[in-house]
Design a protein around this motif. Structure first.
Motif, PDB file in Angstrom:
ATOM      1  N   LEU A  80       3.018   7.705  -0.653  1.00 24.76           N
ATOM      2  CA  LEU A  80       3.493   8.179  -1.949  1.00 24.76           C
ATOM      3  C   LEU A  80       2.804   7.430  -3.089  1.00 24.76           C
ATOM      4  O   LEU A  80       2.429   8.025  -4.117  1.00 24.76           O
ATOM      5  CB  LEU A  80       5.013   7.997  -2.030  1.00 24.76           C
ATOM      6  CG  LEU A  80       5.726   8.628  -3.227  1.00 24.76           C
ATOM      7  CD1 LEU A  80       5.467  10.134  -3.280  1.00 24.76           C
ATOM      8  CD2 LEU A  80       7.223   8.357  -3.142  1.00 24.76           C
ATOM      9  N   LEU A 106      -0.413   8.769  -4.050  1.00 17.86           N
ATOM     10  CA  LEU A 106      -0.340   9.981  -4.880  1.00 17.86           C
ATOM     11  C   LEU A 106       0.138   9.698  -6.300  1.00 17.86           C
ATOM     12  O   LEU A 106       0.219  10.608  -7.118  1.00 17.86           O
ATOM     13  CB  LEU A 106       0.604  10.995  -4.225  1.00 17.86           C
ATOM     14  CG  LEU A 106       0.124  11.595  -2.904  1.00 17.86           C
ATOM     15  CD1 LEU A 106       1.246  12.392  -2.246  1.00 17.86           C
ATOM     16  CD2 LEU A 106      -1.096  12.484  -3.127  1.00 17.86           C
ATOM     17  N   ALA A 130       5.130  10.944  -9.272  1.00 18.25           N
ATOM     18  CA  ALA A 130       4.105  11.948  -8.972  1.00 18.25           C
ATOM     19  C   ALA A 130       4.734  13.321  -8.786  1.00 18.25           C
ATOM     20  O   ALA A 130       5.847  13.452  -8.274  1.00 18.25           O
ATOM     21  CB  ALA A 130       3.354  11.546  -7.700  1.00 18.25           C
ATOM     22  N   ALA A 155       3.294  15.680  -3.164  1.00 17.85           N
ATOM     23  CA  ALA A 155       4.112  14.510  -3.495  1.00 17.85           C
ATOM     24  C   ALA A 155       5.576  14.745  -3.127  1.00 17.85           C
ATOM     25  O   ALA A 155       6.260  13.838  -2.615  1.00 17.85           O
ATOM     26  CB  ALA A 155       3.986  14.191  -4.987  1.00 17.85           C
TER      27      ALA A 155
END
Length: 373
Positions: A335, A338, A343, A348
């Motif tokens: 995560l 991203l 995000a 995401a």
């Protein structure tokens, strides 16, 4: 000659007497106690007894002959086609009946006959295939629970396809350690379909939520299934998922986040057509450029490459003993790749949901450990 006296006497004897005499004559025949001429006469007499009007006489005959390799074949075949209470003894036990004989009876007989044949001490692969293809659900349950039955993977698959909606068959299949992993996944899907159309589930959740909940449950169950699947069966499971359209990018990302790297490798082999050893080498020590080329060849979009590489590097470190990590940490680092919690976008959202699921699972396990202490 004893047999000639028997044939003269039988016309006037009572049913109980005829049944006892038929049993004694059959026992003497299969015991091979008679001289050659008397055996020939006894075989003729046993054949004549097939025409006795009383099923009790024919049943006594079947009882005495059903387990012998030396019984007259024409008598056994005729008894196998008799009324169910007579035929049952022969169909369940006789070693003289061929697969062709038994398959014919499976195709034409009622479920009671199918169950008897499915429960024979030894059931060949071809006979098991016939039961799987045309047998009733009850007969399939008996077959699955018979460990003397040699059941091919294809036959397991046919039973899962035909009766996966039937709780009895589904339970018997899932309990069988011989069941291939792709069949287990098919049964998970069948169970999900049954749940989402259940009147109780629909009343409690509504159609849309029931669809979503059962889909998520099937995905989680699939991950558990992969965990319990031997590496030799990964290719078959991958192919099954691909043909069903379930081998999606989101499923592959979820699989990798949970550390199923061997299964991820099997998926890449199927999707790219590359050599298995080459794919394994790349996953264990390949450079980013070679790996991204492999991912692209598998049909994974460029947007997914960075998080897949991040997860793969963490699992490499775990495998080499340089790090301790689980799905919670790996999904969090994916995560971060991203852009973290803020995000946006579909990818995401997927990784975030994987991370939250891992958090919940770990918290649940921690709470249970505290309670058990």
């Amino acid at each position: 000659m004893v047999v000639s006296h028997f044939l003269k006497w039988i016309d006037t004897a009572k049913v109980a007497e005829r049944a006892a005499a038929a049993s004694a004559l059959a026992a003497a025949y299969v015991g091979r106690e008679l001289p050659f001429e008397d055996r020939c006469a006894a075989e003729a007499a046993l054949t004549l007894l097939l025409d006795d009007p009383s099923p009790k006489v024919r049943q006594a005959l079947a009882e005495a002959l059903s387990m012998s390799m030396h019984a007259p074949l024409q008598v056994i075949v005729a008894l196998a086609a008799d009324q169910p209470d007579v035929a049952a003894l022969v169909l369940a036990r006789s070693p003289l009946l061929t697969d062709a004989d038994l398959i014919d009876r499976v195709a034409a007989g009622p479920v009671t006959i199918q169950k008897l044949i499915a429960d024979r001490p030894v059931v060949s692969m071809s006979l098991a295939a016939a039961i799987a293809e045309v047998g009733e659900a009850d007969a399939c349950v008996v077959l699955i629970q018979n460990y003397g039955a040699n059941i091919a993977s294809l036959s397991f698959r046919r039973m899962a396809e035909r009766f996966g909606h039937d709780g009895r068959v589904r339970e018997a299949l899932i309990a069988d350690p011989r069941l291939p992993s792709d069949c287990r996944h098919l049964l998970l899907v069948k169970l999900g379909e049954a749940l989402k159309t259940s009147p109780l589930v629909l009343a409690l959740m509504g159609a849309a939520r029931a669809e979503r909940v059962t889909r998520e449950a099937c995905v989680k169950a699939s991950l558990t299934l992969i965990e319990g699947t031997q590496s030799g069966e990964h290719a078959a499971l991958v192919e099954h998922l691909r043909l069903r359209g379930d081998l999606t990018a989101s499923f592959i990302i979820r699989v990798l986040a949970h550390g199923k790297v061997d299964f991820f490798g099997a998926a890449l082999v199927v999707l790219t057509g590359r050599d298995e050893q080459r794919v394994r080498t790349l996953l264990s020590s390949g450079q980013d450029v070679a790996l991204t080329a492999l991912f692209r060849s598998a049909g994974l979009t460029d947007a997914t490459h960075a998080i897949i590489l991040r997860a793969l590097k963490i699992w490499r470190e775990v495998a080499n003993g340089r790090r301790v990590a689980g799905a919670q940490e790996v999904s969090w680092l994916m995560l971060k790749e991203l852009g973290g919690q803020t995000a946006g976008g579909e990818l995401a959202s997927l990784v975030k949901s994987i991370h939250l699921e891992a958090l919940r699972e770990n918290a649940r396990g921690h709470a249970l450990a505290i309670a058990a202490a």
